[in-house]
Scaffold this active site. Structure first.
Site, PDB file in Angstrom:
ATOM      1  N   SER A 196      19.441  25.595 113.287  1.00  0.00           N
ATOM      2  CA  SER A 196      18.820  25.981 112.025  1.00  0.00           C
ATOM      3  C   SER A 196      17.496  25.237 111.844  1.00  0.00           C
ATOM      4  O   SER A 196      16.642  25.279 112.726  1.00  0.00           O
ATOM      5  CB  SER A 196      19.803  25.715 110.875  1.00  0.00           C
ATOM      6  OG  SER A 196      19.334  26.265 109.665  1.00  0.00           O
ATOM      7  N   ASP A 350      22.420  37.168 110.874  1.00  0.00           N
ATOM      8  CA  ASP A 350      21.688  35.977 110.456  1.00  0.00           C
ATOM      9  C   ASP A 350      20.283  36.403 110.032  1.00  0.00           C
ATOM     10  O   ASP A 350      19.603  37.115 110.781  1.00  0.00           O
ATOM     11  CB  ASP A 350      21.626  34.986 111.625  1.00  0.00           C
ATOM     12  CG  ASP A 350      20.889  33.701 111.296  1.00  0.00           C
ATOM     13  OD1 ASP A 350      20.534  33.499 110.122  1.00  0.00           O
ATOM     14  OD2 ASP A 350      20.674  32.905 112.219  1.00  0.00           O
ATOM     15  N   HIS A 380      24.873  32.695 110.647  1.00  0.00           N
ATOM     16  CA  HIS A 380      24.137  31.433 110.615  1.00  0.00           C
ATOM     17  C   HIS A 380      25.100  30.259 110.412  1.00  0.00           C
ATOM     18  O   HIS A 380      25.941  30.277 109.522  1.00  0.00           O
ATOM     19  CB  HIS A 380      23.103  31.454 109.493  1.00  0.00           C
ATOM     20  CG  HIS A 380      22.074  30.380 109.608  1.00  0.00           C
ATOM     21  ND1 HIS A 380      20.940  30.521 110.379  1.00  0.00           N
ATOM     22  CD2 HIS A 380      22.008  29.133 109.096  1.00  0.00           C
ATOM     23  CE1 HIS A 380      20.214  29.424 110.305  1.00  0.00           C
ATOM     24  NE2 HIS A 380      20.834  28.550 109.537  1.00  0.00           N
TER      25      HIS A 380
END
Length: 410
Positions: A196, A350, A380
Site C-alpha cells: 500500500s 482494489d 486491498h
C-alpha cells in the site's frame, strides 16, 4: 454510596445504548454503501472485518470530537492488533538506524555466508503503519525467504507530514546499505519493499537511492498493491472498486490528503480530478491514462471521464502530490531506467489496482524486468492478514509465497 451506584448504572446503560446505536449505524452503512463482489472468496470474513474496522473508526472519530483522544492514535492501537503468541524462530531486535526506529529479524538457522536483506516499509497511508502492526508479515518474509528483514518505524502524519515519513525510510535504507555487513547481510543483495503506502514509499526511496553512486545498488523492489499517482482518481479501478472495502475511493483520497497536507476539504472535487491543470494532463497522459490499461481490466465497466473545470485553489492544496516522491509514477524515464528488478502484486478488487498496472508498463517500456502477480479475487490489504489465524485469507499466504519466490530468485 447509593447515589454513586445509581449514577454508575445509569452511565453504563447510556454507554451501552450509544454502542448499540453506533453498531446499528455501522451495519446500515455497510449494507447500503459498500459492495462485496461475489468473486471475492471468504466474503463473510471480509464483511465481518469491515464491520469491526468501521465500528472502531466511528468510535475513534466520536472520541476525538468530544476531546478524549486523537482518532489516529486509536486507529493505530487497533491496527497493531494482538501481538503474535507463538515463537517466531527468529532473533528480533529493536534498533535505531541513524535515529530512526527499526525492528530487525534474523533467521536462527546458520547460513553459508552473508544473507540477503529486505527493507520492509509498513503501509497505512503514512498515518497508521507501525512495526507492531506488520510483525506477522515481517516474520513470515524473514522465515520463508531466509532473509534479514528490517521493518521501518517511520514518523507518522498528521504529526509529521509528507515528506518526513519518506525521508525516514531513505535514512534507514542508506544506513542499511552502508552497514549491511554489520548485520550479516550481503550489501549487493538488499531489496526494498512494502505494501500500500509502504510500497509508495519503497518506490520513491528506490528512485531516490539508485541515483547515488556512493551506495551499493539495490537488488530489487517489492511493491504490493501500491498507490503511485495523485493525478487521476477516475481510472477504471477507481470506478469499478470505489465501494469495495476496506479501501473505498473516498477513504483513500481522504487519508492521502491528510498525510499530504494535514487536513481534508473539497473531497468531491478532488475525486473528480478538478485539482489537475490542463498542462499536467497533457504532460502525463503518456503515462497515466485508461488507454494504457489492458482491455481485460475494463470488462467490469469503465466510462471515460471528463473532469470538471480546473480549480486553482485545489491545485495549490494538492500540488505537492505531483512530486515523484509522493507519486512515483510521475518520475522521468531517466529515473525509471535505473530501477532494479521489480515484483508487483495487484488485486482485482482494489481502487489502486491500475496504479500497479501502469507502473508495470512503465518499467517494462524502460527495460526493467518485472515479475507480476495478480490476485483475481484479491482486495486491498490482503497480505496484512498472514498468520492471523481465523482472520487469514487464502490469498494472503499464496501472495506472500510469490513474493518469497521472487526474493529467492534474485
Amino acid at each position: 454510596m447509593e447515589l454513586g451506584s445509581t449514577l454508575w448504572i445509569l452511565a453504563s446503560y447510556i454507554s451501552l445504548l450509544i454502542l448499540c446505536w453506533v453498531f446499528a449505524w455501522v451495519l446500515y452503512y455497510d449494507l447500503t454503501r459498500t459492495h462485496l463482489p461475489t468473486e471475492i472468496r471468504q466474503r463473510t470474513k471480509l464483511r465481518c472485518i469491515t464491520l469491526l474496522a468501521t465500528f472502531l473508526m466511528t468510535l475513534a472519530a466520536g472520541a476525538e470530537k468530544i476531546g478524549i483522544c486523537n482518532r489516529y492514535k486509536i486507529w493505530r492501537l487497533a491496527l497493531n492488533g494482538i501481538p503474535p503468541l507463538t515463537k517466531s524462530g527468529l532473533v528480533i531486535k529493536d534498533l535505531l538506524f541513524d535515529g530512526v526506529p527499526v525492528r530487525v529479524y534474523w533467521p536462527k538457522t546458520k547460513a553459508a555466508g552473508n544473507r540477503r536483506g529486505v527493507i520492509y516499509i509498513p503501509g497505512g497511508v503514512g498515518l497508521l503503519g507501525s512495526r507492531a502492526a506488520y510483525e506477522r508479515v515481517c516474520r513470515y518474509i524473514a522465515r520463508e525467504s531466509d532473509s534479514v528483514v528490517v521493518s521501518v518505524g517511520y514518523r507518522l502524519a498528521p504529526e509529521h507530514l509528507y515528506p518526513l515519513p519518506v525521508l525516514d525510510c531513505c535514512t534507514v535504507a542508506t544506513h542499511f546499505l552502508k552497514n549491511a555487513l554489520d548485520y550479516g547481510v550481503d550489501p549487493s543483495h538488499i531489496t526494498i519493499g512494502g505494501d500500500s503506502s509502504g510500497a509508495t514509499f519503497a518506490a520513491a526511496v528506490c528512485q531516490r537511492l539508485t541515483a547515488r553512486k556512493d551506495l551499493p545498488r539495490l537488488r530489487g523492489q517489492v511493491l504490493l498493491y501500491p498507490f503511485l499517482q495523485a493525478l487521476d482518481f477516475n481510472l477504471p479501478s477507481y470506478q469499478q472498486n470505489h465501494l469495495v472495502p476496506p479501501l473505498f475511493k473516498k477513504r483513500a483520497v481522504k487519508l492521502g490528503l491528510m498525510y499530504l497536507t494535514g487536513k481534508y476539504e473539497n473531497m468531491d472535487r478532488i475525486m473528480k480530478n478538478a485539482h489537475v491543470p490542463k498542462d499536467l494532463w497533457s504532460k502525463y497522459r503518456k503515462w497515466i491514462s485508461a488507454d494504457h490499461i489492458p482491455e481485460e481490466f475494463k470488462a467490469r465497466g469503465y466510462v471515460p471521464f471528463e473532469p470538471p473545470p480546473f480549480c486553482e485553489d485545489l491545485h495549490a492544496i494538492c500540488k505537492k502530490g505531483f512530486d515523484p516522491m509522493f507519486s512515483p509514477l510521475l518520475a522521468e524515464d531517466e529515473a525509471i531506467r535505473r530501477l532494479p528488478k521489480t515484483f508487483i502484486l495487484t488485486c482485482e478488487y482494489d481502487v489502486v489496482r491500475d496504479d500497479g498496472l501502469l507502473y508495470k508498463k512503465r518499467l517494462e517500456d524502460n527495460g526493467v524486468p518485472v515479475t507480476w502477480h495478480h490476485v483475481k479475487d484479491g482486495f486491498h490489504g490482503i497480505v496484512f492478514f498472514i498468520d492471523y489465524g481465523p482472520f487469514e485469507f487464502q490469498s494472503s499466504r499464496s501472495s506472500l509465497k510469490h513474493l518469497t519466490h521472487f526474493l529467492e530468485g534474485l
